[in-house]
Design an enzyme around this catalytic site. Structure first.
Site, PDB file in Angstrom:
ATOM      1  N   CYS A 173      93.730  69.193 100.120  1.00  0.00           N
ATOM      2  CA  CYS A 173      94.567  68.023  99.847  1.00  0.00           C
ATOM      3  C   CYS A 173      94.870  67.949  98.352  1.00  0.00           C
ATOM      4  O   CYS A 173      93.954  67.962  97.521  1.00  0.00           O
ATOM      5  CB  CYS A 173      93.859  66.745 100.301  1.00  0.00           C
ATOM      6  N   THR A 233      86.410  96.670 104.450  1.00  0.00           N
ATOM      7  CA  THR A 233      87.149  97.786 105.045  1.00  0.00           C
ATOM      8  C   THR A 233      86.574  98.180 106.399  1.00  0.00           C
ATOM      9  O   THR A 233      87.315  98.607 107.289  1.00  0.00           O
ATOM     10  CB  THR A 233      87.150  98.999 104.105  1.00  0.00           C
ATOM     11  N   PHE A 290      92.520  97.543  98.290  1.00  0.00           N
ATOM     12  CA  PHE A 290      93.759  97.587  97.512  1.00  0.00           C
ATOM     13  C   PHE A 290      93.884  98.834  96.655  1.00  0.00           C
ATOM     14  O   PHE A 290      94.977  99.387  96.524  1.00  0.00           O
ATOM     15  CB  PHE A 290      93.860  96.330  96.636  1.00  0.00           C
ATOM     16  N   CYS A 321      94.215  59.136 103.832  1.00  0.00           N
ATOM     17  CA  CYS A 321      94.736  59.548 102.532  1.00  0.00           C
ATOM     18  C   CYS A 321      96.190  59.994 102.620  1.00  0.00           C
ATOM     19  O   CYS A 321      97.018  59.603 101.801  1.00  0.00           O
ATOM     20  CB  CYS A 321      93.869  60.693 101.985  1.00  0.00           C
ATOM     21  N   HIS A 366      89.723  83.633  94.475  1.00  0.00           N
ATOM     22  CA  HIS A 366      91.152  83.859  94.702  1.00  0.00           C
ATOM     23  C   HIS A 366      91.669  83.122  95.930  1.00  0.00           C
ATOM     24  O   HIS A 366      92.814  83.328  96.332  1.00  0.00           O
ATOM     25  CB  HIS A 366      91.431  85.359  94.812  1.00  0.00           C
TER      26      HIS A 366
END
EC number: 2.3.1.-
Length: 355
Positions: free
Chosen positions: A141, A57, A64, A177, A133
């Protein structure tokens, strides 16, 4: 901004208790508690920090569930305020203090519920960090699991395709890849990342001291990880302005601004908080710096009474036995109020405690 992050999540009614009143310890009591925290940190052999939205903050990113948090304002039918973007936000004193504590070997591992990327951008080593999270700046990937840390937010949420492809080649001369890159930001029903959850769980179990900073600990399974330390005989310190879900389990509760608490802690430990000189990504921890001389910690008060519900520290805890190495199944974000299920929990809407 966390406002945009919250808006990008799927609709969900149960976001936990929002807008609880803040508590401030009187100056003298706050000072005593931080001295006690310094003793615990210095005497412990394996310290794990758990961080939530409250540590960011001061950088202009709203939390939240605080008095002016995103979901608190939403409940009141008001628009949340914000002062910055994720790209322009600067790491706080707390972020940089954690960097230094790791450098001198006083911090073993860091578990974060925040998605703002400030831990990584502060220079905290990624191999000692679990971002449960996700991270707004990281894409992964889907094929080879290589992660890319970007200078700007990746632009999607909910583990969606970002429109870019993996450029990693398995060996020289082989074709890249070209797996599909996806963001790492979880929505309510998404499973927590296996690697990060396994590392966070193991570190919490093996810690003899867990310290939570700026989190109400309402979201499972993230909010329950500090209890693993308690179950193995370690200690728990909670630093938060509002009541938390696990206050009754804490050995020490500190009610103060987290930047002030961490600044005082570093002073008592004889450590400087490094200045931030721009985003820096460190994949692996550097060799630890020498520890500072043993600090002259204030003697404990003779009275064995509790300090605002906290239990005075006892003798040094022995390091906990090593975890057996089994990796927990990927739980999902669940409601903060629902009882712990026997199966891998889901990251239910009340869980996303992003930064």
């Amino acid at each position: 901004m966390s406002v945009n992050y919250a808006a990008g999540l799927s609709p969900y009614a149960d976001k936990g208790k929002c807008g609880l009143p803040e508590i401030f310890d009187p100056p003298e009591e706050l000072e005593r508690k931080v001295w006690e925290l310094a003793r615990l940190v210095w005497q412990s052999s394996s310290v794990v920090f758990h961080t939530g939205a409250g540590i960011s903050t001061a950088s202009g990113i709203p939390d939240f569930r605080g008095p002016h948090g995103v979901w608190t304002m939403e409940e009141r039918g008001l628009a949340p305020k914000f002062d910055t973007t994720f790209e322009s936000a600067r790491p706080t004193q707390t972020h940089m203090a954690l960097v230094q504590l790791e450098r001198v070997g006083l911090l073993r591992f860091l578990v974060s519920q925040n998605v703002d990327g400030l831990h990584v951008r502060s220079g905290f080593p990624r191999d000692k960090l679990a971002e449960l999270h996700g991270n707004m700046f990281v894409e992964e990937c889907a094929k080879c699991k290589t992660q890319y840390v970007r200078d700007t937010v990746v632009g999607t949420m909910g583990l969606k395709a970002t429109g870019r492809l993996c450029t990693v080649a398995k060996a020289r001369g082989l074709r890249a890849c070209r797996g599909e890159l996806r963001d790492t930001i979880l929505d309510w029903e998404d499973s927590l990342p296996d690697r990060d959850l396994a590392l966070a769980d193991e570190a919490s179990r093996n810690a003899d001291l867990s310290i939570t900073l700026g989190t109400s600990l309402q979201i499972r399974p993230s909010g329950n990880l500090p209890l693993a330390t308690k179950r193995r005989g370690g200690r728990l310190v909670i630093v938060n302005l509002q009541p938390t879900k696990h206050d009754r389990h804490a050995d020490l509760r500190i009610h103060g601004y987290v930047d002030e608490v961490m600044t005082r802690l570093m002073k008592h430990l004889g450590l400087e908080i490094p200045a931030w000189d721009g985003p820096r990504v460190l994949e692996r921890a550097l060799p630890p710096l020498p520890r500072p001389p043993t600090p002259k910690l204030e003697p404990k008060e003779e009275s064995p009474t509790r300090i605002n519900g906290s239990i005075p520290a006892g003798p040094k805890q022995e390091p906990c036995a090593q975890h057996n190495g089994s990796e927990p199944a990927s739980p999902k974000r669940e409601r903060p109020t629902s009882p712990a299920p026997h199966r891998p929990p889901k990251r239910v809407k009340a869980k996303a405690v992003p930064s």
